[in-house]
Motif scaffolding. Structure first.
Motif, mmCIF file in Angstrom:
data_model
loop_
_atom_site.group_PDB
_atom_site.id
_atom_site.type_symbol
_atom_site.label_atom_id
_atom_site.label_comp_id
_atom_site.label_asym_id
_atom_site.label_seq_id
_atom_site.Cartn_x
_atom_site.Cartn_y
_atom_site.Cartn_z
ATOM 1 N N ALA A 1 -75.748 -13.968 -28.853
ATOM 2 C CA ALA A 1 -75.784 -14.696 -27.573
ATOM 3 C C ALA A 1 -74.964 -15.983 -27.675
ATOM 4 C CB ALA A 1 -77.227 -14.999 -27.170
ATOM 5 N N VAL A 2 -75.017 -16.655 -28.851
ATOM 6 C CA VAL A 2 -74.202 -17.853 -29.054
ATOM 7 C C VAL A 2 -72.720 -17.493 -28.912
ATOM 8 C CG1 VAL A 2 -73.464 -19.592 -30.755
ATOM 9 C CG2 VAL A 2 -75.896 -19.057 -30.505
ATOM 10 N N HIS A 3 -72.325 -16.368 -29.508
ATOM 11 C CA HIS A 3 -70.931 -15.945 -29.413
ATOM 12 C C HIS A 3 -70.522 -15.645 -27.967
ATOM 13 C CE1 HIS A 3 -69.305 -15.141 -33.614
ATOM 14 N NE2 HIS A 3 -70.497 -15.678 -33.821
ATOM 15 N N ARG A 4 -71.391 -14.916 -27.245
ATOM 16 C CA ARG A 4 -71.049 -14.542 -25.865
ATOM 17 C C ARG A 4 -70.905 -15.767 -24.967
ATOM 18 N NH1 ARG A 4 -72.345 -9.872 -23.750
ATOM 19 N NH2 ARG A 4 -73.830 -10.677 -22.232
ATOM 20 N N ALA A 5 -71.874 -16.670 -25.075
ATOM 21 C CA ALA A 5 -71.841 -17.868 -24.230
ATOM 22 C C ALA A 5 -70.658 -18.763 -24.606
ATOM 23 C CB ALA A 5 -73.154 -18.627 -24.355
ATOM 24 N N ALA A 6 -70.379 -18.867 -25.921
ATOM 25 C CA ALA A 6 -69.270 -19.712 -26.374
ATOM 26 C C ALA A 6 -67.930 -19.131 -25.915
ATOM 27 C CB ALA A 6 -69.291 -19.863 -27.892
ATOM 28 N N GLN A 7 -67.831 -17.811 -25.927
ATOM 29 C CA GLN A 7 -66.614 -17.140 -25.467
ATOM 30 C C GLN A 7 -66.296 -17.548 -24.022
ATOM 31 O OE1 GLN A 7 -63.384 -14.926 -25.960
ATOM 32 N NE2 GLN A 7 -64.933 -15.054 -27.547
ATOM 33 N N LEU A 8 -67.320 -17.543 -23.212
ATOM 34 C CA LEU A 8 -67.176 -17.893 -21.804
ATOM 35 C C LEU A 8 -66.809 -19.377 -21.648
ATOM 36 C CD1 LEU A 8 -67.531 -16.714 -18.953
ATOM 37 C CD2 LEU A 8 -69.973 -17.247 -19.104
ATOM 38 N N ARG A 9 -67.499 -20.219 -22.419
ATOM 39 C CA ARG A 9 -67.251 -21.664 -22.324
ATOM 40 C C ARG A 9 -65.861 -22.020 -22.843
ATOM 41 N NH1 ARG A 9 -66.451 -24.755 -26.409
ATOM 42 N NH2 ARG A 9 -68.180 -23.778 -27.495
ATOM 43 N N ARG A 10 -65.494 -21.513 -24.013
ATOM 44 C CA ARG A 10 -64.176 -21.821 -24.565
ATOM 45 C C ARG A 10 -63.075 -21.240 -23.676
ATOM 46 N NH1 ARG A 10 -59.738 -22.739 -25.337
ATOM 47 N NH2 ARG A 10 -58.578 -23.083 -27.263
ATOM 48 N N GLY A 11 -63.300 -20.023 -23.204
ATOM 49 C CA GLY A 11 -62.292 -19.359 -22.397
ATOM 50 C C GLY A 11 -61.991 -20.091 -21.107
ATOM 51 N N LEU A 12 -63.025 -20.566 -20.443
ATOM 52 C CA LEU A 12 -62.821 -21.154 -19.114
ATOM 53 C C LEU A 12 -62.804 -22.672 -19.113
ATOM 54 C CD1 LEU A 12 -65.055 -18.747 -17.002
ATOM 55 C CD2 LEU A 12 -62.553 -18.730 -17.224
ATOM 56 N N LEU A 13 -63.507 -23.304 -20.049
ATOM 57 C CA LEU A 13 -63.649 -24.764 -19.998
ATOM 58 C C LEU A 13 -62.982 -25.478 -21.170
ATOM 59 C CD1 LEU A 13 -67.460 -24.755 -19.064
ATOM 60 C CD2 LEU A 13 -65.551 -25.008 -17.466
ATOM 61 N N GLY A 14 -62.617 -24.723 -22.205
ATOM 62 C CA GLY A 14 -61.986 -25.347 -23.365
ATOM 63 C C GLY A 14 -63.001 -25.948 -24.328
ATOM 64 N N CYS B 1 -60.617 -26.792 -30.001
ATOM 65 C CA CYS B 1 -61.151 -25.991 -31.097
ATOM 66 C C CYS B 1 -61.033 -24.517 -30.709
ATOM 67 C CB CYS B 1 -62.607 -26.414 -31.298
ATOM 68 S SG CYS B 1 -63.742 -25.143 -31.831
ATOM 69 N N ASP B 2 -60.622 -23.666 -31.636
ATOM 70 C CA ASP B 2 -60.505 -22.231 -31.354
ATOM 71 C C ASP B 2 -61.612 -21.429 -32.012
ATOM 72 O OD1 ASP B 2 -58.189 -22.656 -29.938
ATOM 73 O OD2 ASP B 2 -56.878 -22.265 -31.667
ATOM 74 N N GLU B 3 -62.324 -22.090 -32.913
ATOM 75 C CA GLU B 3 -63.361 -21.409 -33.690
ATOM 76 C C GLU B 3 -64.322 -20.626 -32.797
ATOM 77 O OE1 GLU B 3 -66.538 -23.055 -36.745
ATOM 78 O OE2 GLU B 3 -64.660 -24.180 -36.822
ATOM 79 N N CYS B 4 -64.628 -21.244 -31.633
ATOM 80 C CA CYS B 4 -65.638 -20.656 -30.751
ATOM 81 C C CYS B 4 -65.143 -19.399 -30.029
ATOM 82 C CB CYS B 4 -66.137 -21.697 -29.756
ATOM 83 S SG CYS B 4 -64.872 -22.801 -29.141
ATOM 84 N N PHE C 1 -70.841 -24.055 -30.608
ATOM 85 C CA PHE C 1 -70.701 -22.862 -31.440
ATOM 86 C C PHE C 1 -70.520 -23.252 -32.905
ATOM 87 C CE2 PHE C 1 -67.961 -19.883 -33.651
ATOM 88 C CZ PHE C 1 -68.372 -18.618 -33.246
ATOM 89 N N SER C 2 -69.558 -24.153 -33.171
ATOM 90 C CA SER C 2 -69.307 -24.557 -34.559
ATOM 91 C C SER C 2 -70.546 -25.212 -35.155
ATOM 92 C CB SER C 2 -68.146 -25.548 -34.635
ATOM 93 O OG SER C 2 -67.013 -24.998 -34.018
#
Ligand SMILES: [Zn+2]
Ligand SMILES: [Zn+2]
Ligand SMILES: [Zn+2]
Ligand SMILES: [Zn+2]
Length: 269
Positions: free
Chosen positions: A98-111, A244-247, A127-128
């Motif tokens: 769930a952390v990965h899924r939510a972080a994917q959405l946040r990093r993808g759209l909000l940076g 950060c790209d880690e997320c 995420f990190s």
């Protein structure tokens, strides 16, 4: 809220974000495998995903992204809290995902901006931070008094667990019979009350870092970026444009407190 409830909140907030965005599928957030030890494969994944999300951002548009932002952020916060509660539980892996899924959405759209401050680079990437399994615990000192006579436990003759007659005293503060502030006890009346130790004057001292904090949410809010940043990355960070790209994942697995502490040279309790 416990870990299970936090996990439900994370999933429902992801759902609400997706509704607000209009054109994403829940499966767009799954990146498999979620863990990989292959550095090169991870970097490749990062650039593929960055391009993909840049397209999605253009398609979705800023207005819808702004509407979804609160849901995206609370989804990630709830997922991280769920992991903090559930890491040693059967649902730990579900929380990690769930952390990965939510972080994917946040990093993808909000940076995920990296901040340059005090001659160092800082990240608040949830995420990190969630992947470093370390928290804080405070040593606590305090003393117990007897609930009947209010003397320190070691100085009174009341036996804990035994019932004594107790006269309700008037005045401010909590009731001396039941220790509640709002109760039915009448001043001057006698009640039977059981002697119990009541904790007073507790104070925290000596905060230390531990693998499993007593309060699971007591964790870092920010860490220094210790990776060597090249000239270009440093310039971007100083202009406030390094992310950060880690997320975007995959991760290298959850990092246990001891491994992390020895990497950064900090003591762990
Ligand atoms: Zn006593
Ligand atoms: Zn009372
Ligand atoms: Zn990040
Ligand atoms: Zn992970």
């Amino acid at each position: 809220m416990n870990g299970r409830e936090q996990l439900l909140v994370a999933e429902s907030e992801i759902g609400l974000a997706i509704i607000a965005l209009g054109s994403l599928n829940p499966t767009d957030l799954d990146v498999h495998p979620i863990e990989s030890e292959d550095d090169e494969a991870r970097l490749e994944q990062h650039s593929t995903l960055k391009a993909l999300w840049a397209d999605r951002r253009r398609q979705i548009g800023g207005t819808k992204i702004a509407d979804a932002e609160p849901h995206i952020r609370s989804a990630e916060q709830a997922a991280v809290r769920a992991l903090n509660f559930l890491e040693d539980h059967a649902l730990g892996e579900a929380a990690h995902e769930a952390v990965h899924r939510a972080a994917q959405l946040r990093r993808g759209l909000l940076g995920c901006p990296i901040e340059f401050r005090d001659d160092a680079y800082w990240t608040t990437c949830p995420f990190s931070l969630a992947h470093i399994r370390v928290g804080f615990s405070a040593g606590i000192t305090g003393s117990f008094v007897c609930s009947v006579c209010e003397k320190p436990m070691e100085d009174c003759d009341h036996l804990p667990g035994t019932t004594y007659d107790h006269v309700k005293r008037g005045g401010d503060g909590s009731c001396n019979v039941c220790h509640e502030s709002n109760c039915e006890h009448t001043d001057g009346e006698t009640y039977a009350a059981t002697a119990t130790p009541v904790g007073v004057a507790f104070s925290a001292h000596e905060v230390s870092m531990v693998p499993r904090p007593m309060y699971p949410q007591a964790r870092f809010g920010e860490i220094e970026v210790t990776d060597d940043l090249d000239f270009e990355a440093r310039a971007l960070a100083q202009a406030g444009r390094l992310h950060c790209d880690e997320c975007l994942g995959p991760c290298e697995g959850l990092l246990d407190a001891r491994t992390w502490a020895s990497r950064v040279g900090l003591p762990i309790a």
